[in-house]
Design an enzyme around this catalytic site. Structure first.
Site, PDB file in Angstrom:
ATOM      1  N   ASN A 150       0.801  -1.227   0.000  1.00 29.23           N
ATOM      2  CA  ASN A 150       0.000   0.000   0.000  1.00 29.23           C
ATOM      3  C   ASN A 150       0.836   1.282   0.000  1.00 29.23           C
ATOM      4  O   ASN A 150       0.345   2.329  -0.387  1.00 29.23           O
ATOM      5  CB  ASN A 150      -0.973   0.007   1.175  1.00 29.23           C
ATOM      6  CG  ASN A 150      -0.265  -0.075   2.515  1.00 29.23           C
ATOM      7  OD1 ASN A 150       0.610  -0.919   2.716  1.00 29.23           O
ATOM      8  ND2 ASN A 150      -0.639   0.791   3.439  1.00 29.23           N
ATOM      9  N   GLY A 226       2.378  -5.242   7.782  1.00 23.90           N
ATOM     10  CA  GLY A 226       1.368  -5.989   7.042  1.00 23.90           C
ATOM     11  C   GLY A 226       0.246  -6.437   7.956  1.00 23.90           C
ATOM     12  O   GLY A 226      -0.041  -5.809   8.987  1.00 23.90           O
ATOM     13  N   SER A 227      -0.381  -7.538   7.606  1.00 25.23           N
ATOM     14  CA  SER A 227      -1.561  -8.001   8.327  1.00 25.23           C
ATOM     15  C   SER A 227      -1.183  -8.622   9.669  1.00 25.23           C
ATOM     16  O   SER A 227      -0.072  -9.129   9.860  1.00 25.23           O
ATOM     17  CB  SER A 227      -2.323  -9.029   7.489  1.00 25.23           C
ATOM     18  OG  SER A 227      -1.588 -10.247   7.419  1.00 25.23           O
ATOM     19  N   GLY A 231       1.784 -11.242  10.644  1.00 26.73           N
ATOM     20  CA  GLY A 231       2.644 -10.791  11.733  1.00 26.73           C
ATOM     21  C   GLY A 231       2.776 -11.829  12.837  1.00 26.73           C
ATOM     22  O   GLY A 231       3.872 -12.046  13.371  1.00 26.73           O
ATOM     23  N   CYS A 281      -3.030   1.387   7.230  1.00 24.77           N
ATOM     24  CA  CYS A 281      -3.259   0.732   8.513  1.00 24.77           C
ATOM     25  C   CYS A 281      -3.748   1.719   9.555  1.00 24.77           C
ATOM     26  O   CYS A 281      -4.466   1.346  10.488  1.00 24.77           O
ATOM     27  CB  CYS A 281      -1.982   0.034   8.988  1.00 24.77           C
ATOM     28  SG  CYS A 281      -0.544   1.129   9.029  1.00 24.77           S
ATOM     29  N   GLU A 451       8.150   2.373  14.994  1.00 21.05           N
ATOM     30  CA  GLU A 451       8.830   2.985  13.864  1.00 21.05           C
ATOM     31  C   GLU A 451       8.699   4.502  14.021  1.00 21.05           C
ATOM     32  O   GLU A 451       7.918   4.997  14.835  1.00 21.05           O
ATOM     33  CB  GLU A 451       8.204   2.540  12.540  1.00 21.05           C
ATOM     34  CG  GLU A 451       8.272   1.039  12.267  1.00 21.05           C
ATOM     35  CD  GLU A 451       9.580   0.617  11.616  1.00 21.05           C
ATOM     36  OE1 GLU A 451      10.533   1.434  11.615  1.00 21.05           O
ATOM     37  OE2 GLU A 451       9.652  -0.509  11.115  1.00 21.05           O
TER      38      GLU A 451
END
Length: 472
Positions: A150, A226-227, A231, A281, A451
């Site tokens: 994305n 990601g999902s 994960g 997200c 992050e």
């Protein structure tokens, strides 16, 4: 023209004409835009070997030297803005203006970490006369990084900039659907002088390349975006090897609007569900509105939503699977009794060549409905009514996720009070603006670690304690 991509290892393209290839169809018209080699354990092992060779020299460079190279990457991104924007728009479908902003954010990451890494210090610890104790923050070594489809350039830049600044080397797997700008980023890094092996890109699927990176014995830190399902799988694999992880996973973020809020600004906040066509997200996909203004606010958001035009004002779904998933949720919402205010179907006519859906608003959504609980990852907004502050907090926290939340109220004490009780890694009050400097990550099933910001460097390094006896 269809781009033919190659892995990037040891500072150069790794051409393997014998590998099977994936043809990527762009979201704007479903026409081929790239072919991607399907990598395997062989390519991953070669990339990790390259990263291992480079790690000692890279970590030994003074931070200011690493920082200068990261700043050079930032300049290169800005100089080649048009090329990066054009390529990523063709693969993700993002609006050009959204992607221009994304490119500058990507450059900002390299500038920020290239500078702030100079402030990454250890500590001295007083344990009494006769001993000198201090700590250092040291890189892990080879970081395995897996990024989503994305936001390929911004997601890669966010992780790569922090990891390299901290002295790590990287083996990166982008999504097979949106790989081009990640390969271009690695090429740019080599062009500006980043040594061979410091940044490697292996292309292919998660089942092949992602799994090989996760299991490789010389990868000492795993960073995944990601999902939640994938994960968890990566976390299990990492636990077997006792390898730390940075996991930035899904979200079902709540946007709380109290009756005393500035409703004009709150409407604009609600419409951020359309940024990137909701494929974020951090999208504020649950709208919780106080009963006193509920019907008025739903009507106002519905009017703006109906005026939002797919194509000029709304990007398509990036992948075919995501397009089908969003359309499926339209049926789920209808079957569960949500009130459709706007949208609710795939776009017809000329734009049907692409993966466009209408911007969609559902009202009277209850916590039992799947559109309240599950991440749709599209321009779909679910609205729920609350009576008072306590119920608003309860509804917002009634989720497996906890990535972001937003609060709108003219009562600053309430804003701070509610923010302190929301189970989310980042809370924005009255449109508070987050940026590359603010740590980002989730509670609960939204992930582990952080992050962005200086905090990210804490997660890309580990602490070493040294004690020297000074007694005669």
């Amino acid at each position: 023209m269809t781009r033919s991509l190659h892995h990037w290892m040891d500072g150069r393209a790794h051409v393997d004409d014998g590998s099977p290839r994936i043809t990527v169809e762009g979201p704007l018209d479903r026409q081929p835009v790239a072919t991607v080699p399907v990598g395997s354990e062989v390519e991953v092992d070669a990339a990790v070997t390259s990263a291992l060779r480079a790690r000692q020299d890279w970590r030994d460079k003074p931070p200011f030297e690493r920082g200068r190279l990261l700043a050079a990457i930032a300049r290169g991104l800005r100089d080649r803005q048009d090329e990066f924007v054009r390529v990523e728009v063709s693969e993700t479908g993002k609006l050009e203006r959204e992607m221009v902003g994304g490119l500058h954010t990507s450059a900002d990451y390299f500038e920020y970490y290239g500078g702030v890494v100079r402030a990454l210090f250890g500590q001295t610890i007083n344990i009494g006369a006769g001993d000198h104790a201090f700590t250092d923050r040291e890189p892990y070594g080879v970081v395995g990084m897996i990024t989503p489809w994305n936001g390929p350039l911004t997601q890669a830049s966010r992780g790569v900039a922090a990891a390299l600044a901290a002295g790590n080397t990287v083996v990166l797997k982008p999504s097979e659907f949106t790989s081009s700008t990640t390969v271009m980023l690695a090429e740019l890094a080599s062009e500006v002088g980043v040594p061979p092996g410091v940044l490697n890109v292996v292309l292919g699927t998660g089942q092949e390349v992602g799994a090989a990176i996760t299991r490789h014995p010389d990868v000492r830190l795993l960073a995944f975006t990601g999902s939640a399902g994938v994960g968890r799988q990566i976390a299990r694999e990492a636990a077997e090897r006792l390898v730390p992880t940075i996991l930035e996973l899904g979200g079902k973020s709540a946007n709380l609007v109290f009756a005393d809020a500035d409703l004009d600004k709150a409407v604009s906040s609600a419409m951020t569900i359309c940024v990137g066509a909701g494929q974020q997200c951090a999208a504020l996909s649950r709208l919780l509105v106080q009963d006193v203004v509920y019907e008025e606010f739903v009507a106002r958001v519905g009017e703006v939503m109906k005026a939002r035009r797919p194509g000029p004002d709304l990007a398509p779904m990036t992948t075919e699977a995501q397009f089908e998933k969003v359309v499926e949720y339209f049926g789920i919402a209808e079957s569960e009794g949500a009130r459709l205010v706007a949208g609710g179907k795939a776009v017809t006519g000329e734009l049907a060549r692409g993966r466009y859906v209408e911007p969609t608003l559902y009202a009277d959504v209850t916590p039992q409905m799947r559109i309240f609980r599950e991440e749709i990852f599209g321009p779909v907004l679910a609205v729920t009514q609350f009576r008072d502050e306590a119920e608003a907090i309860e509804l917002a926290n009634d989720s497996d996720f906890g990535l972001v939340a937003s609060v709108w109220t003219s009562d600053s004490a309430r804003g701070l009070r509610v923010a302190s009780r929301l189970e989310a890694g980042q809370v924005l009050v009255n449109g508070g603006r987050s940026g590359i400097e603010t740590p980002f990550g989730g509670y609960k099933s939204s992930g582990l670690g952080r992050e962005k910001g200086f905090e990210s460097l804490m997660h890309y390094t580990q602490v070493k304690t040294t004690v020297v006896a000074t007694r005669e």
